[in-house]
Design a protein around this motif. Structure first.
Motif, PDB file in Angstrom:
ATOM      1  N   LYS A   9      31.820  31.937  33.395  1.00  0.00           N
ATOM      2  CA  LYS A   9      31.919  33.258  33.993  1.00  0.00           C
ATOM      3  C   LYS A   9      31.960  33.655  35.452  1.00  0.00           C
ATOM      4  O   LYS A   9      32.627  33.896  35.966  1.00  0.00           O
ATOM      5  CB  LYS A   9      30.934  34.219  33.269  1.00  0.00           C
ATOM      6  CG  LYS A   9      30.899  35.593  33.635  1.00  0.00           C
ATOM      7  CD  LYS A   9      29.904  36.619  32.875  1.00  0.00           C
ATOM      8  CE  LYS A   9      30.008  37.780  33.432  1.00  0.00           C
ATOM      9  NZ  LYS A   9      28.874  38.772  32.842  1.00  0.00           N
ATOM     10  N   ASP A  10      30.716  32.845  36.006  1.00  0.00           N
ATOM     11  CA  ASP A  10      30.614  32.996  37.374  1.00  0.00           C
ATOM     12  C   ASP A  10      31.913  32.153  38.270  1.00  0.00           C
ATOM     13  O   ASP A  10      32.479  32.729  39.178  1.00  0.00           O
ATOM     14  CB  ASP A  10      29.433  32.217  38.148  1.00  0.00           C
ATOM     15  CG  ASP A  10      28.239  32.974  37.576  1.00  0.00           C
ATOM     16  OD1 ASP A  10      28.272  34.232  37.209  1.00  0.00           O
ATOM     17  OD2 ASP A  10      27.157  32.580  37.716  1.00  0.00           O
ATOM     18  N   ALA A  11      32.354  31.142  37.671  1.00  0.00           N
ATOM     19  CA  ALA A  11      33.591  30.334  38.292  1.00  0.00           C
ATOM     20  C   ALA A  11      34.629  31.186  38.219  1.00  0.00           C
ATOM     21  O   ALA A  11      35.585  31.042  39.219  1.00  0.00           O
ATOM     22  CB  ALA A  11      33.785  28.900  37.560  1.00  0.00           C
ATOM     23  N   GLN A  13      34.923  34.600  38.085  1.00  0.00           N
ATOM     24  CA  GLN A  13      34.644  35.597  38.923  1.00  0.00           C
ATOM     25  C   GLN A  13      34.967  35.290  40.129  1.00  0.00           C
ATOM     26  O   GLN A  13      35.541  36.002  41.103  1.00  0.00           O
ATOM     27  CB  GLN A  13      33.721  36.449  38.752  1.00  0.00           C
ATOM     28  CG  GLN A  13      33.424  36.935  37.337  1.00  0.00           C
ATOM     29  CD  GLN A  13      32.023  37.801  37.119  1.00  0.00           C
ATOM     30  OE1 GLN A  13      31.201  37.339  37.639  1.00  0.00           O
ATOM     31  NE2 GLN A  13      31.905  38.619  36.263  1.00  0.00           N
ATOM     32  N   GLN A  14      34.338  34.219  40.810  1.00  0.00           N
ATOM     33  CA  GLN A  14      34.484  33.800  42.156  1.00  0.00           C
ATOM     34  C   GLN A  14      36.182  33.012  42.147  1.00  0.00           C
ATOM     35  O   GLN A  14      36.171  32.464  43.534  1.00  0.00           O
ATOM     36  CB  GLN A  14      33.465  32.550  42.458  1.00  0.00           C
ATOM     37  CG  GLN A  14      31.991  33.357  42.272  1.00  0.00           C
ATOM     38  CD  GLN A  14      30.829  32.494  42.623  1.00  0.00           C
ATOM     39  OE1 GLN A  14      31.080  31.452  42.940  1.00  0.00           O
ATOM     40  NE2 GLN A  14      29.619  32.860  42.467  1.00  0.00           N
ATOM     41  N   ARG A  15      36.772  33.093  41.521  1.00  0.00           N
ATOM     42  CA  ARG A  15      38.038  32.276  41.323  1.00  0.00           C
ATOM     43  C   ARG A  15      38.059  30.827  42.030  1.00  0.00           C
ATOM     44  O   ARG A  15      38.754  30.309  42.682  1.00  0.00           O
ATOM     45  CB  ARG A  15      38.881  33.049  42.266  1.00  0.00           C
ATOM     46  CG  ARG A  15      39.238  34.370  42.165  1.00  0.00           C
ATOM     47  CD  ARG A  15      40.592  35.218  42.661  1.00  0.00           C
ATOM     48  NE  ARG A  15      40.366  36.533  42.411  1.00  0.00           N
ATOM     49  CZ  ARG A  15      41.217  36.917  41.496  1.00  0.00           C
ATOM     50  NH1 ARG A  15      41.771  36.089  40.526  1.00  0.00           N
ATOM     51  NH2 ARG A  15      41.313  38.251  41.133  1.00  0.00           N
ATOM     52  N   LYS A  16      36.978  30.200  41.618  1.00  0.00           N
ATOM     53  CA  LYS A  16      36.769  29.078  41.749  1.00  0.00           C
ATOM     54  C   LYS A  16      37.510  27.915  40.541  1.00  0.00           C
ATOM     55  O   LYS A  16      37.418  26.664  40.828  1.00  0.00           O
ATOM     56  CB  LYS A  16      35.207  28.473  42.210  1.00  0.00           C
ATOM     57  CG  LYS A  16      34.619  29.047  43.076  1.00  0.00           C
ATOM     58  CD  LYS A  16      32.977  28.417  43.100  1.00  0.00           C
ATOM     59  CE  LYS A  16      32.631  29.198  44.540  1.00  0.00           C
ATOM     60  NZ  LYS A  16      30.982  28.421  44.783  1.00  0.00           N
TER      61      LYS A  16
END
Length: 43
Positions: A9-11, A13-16
């Motif tokens: 989810k974090d990846a 959202q951070q577009r990584k």
């Protein structure tokens, strides 16, 4: 499993993470059915 989902989810959202690349890798590893519910929930 919870830390993995949080990291995914974090990846996203951070577009990584490029979801198209992830999906291509899931297809290559024959994991589309496993990944589909998680990606649908996060996107």
């Amino acid at each position: 499993m919870e830390p993995v989902l949080e990291a995914l989810k974090d990846a996203i959202q951070q577009r990584k993470l490029d979801v198209d690349v992830l999906w291509d890798q899931a297809r290559a590893q024959r994991m589309q059915r496993v990944m589909t519910p998680y990606l649908e929930a996060l996107l």
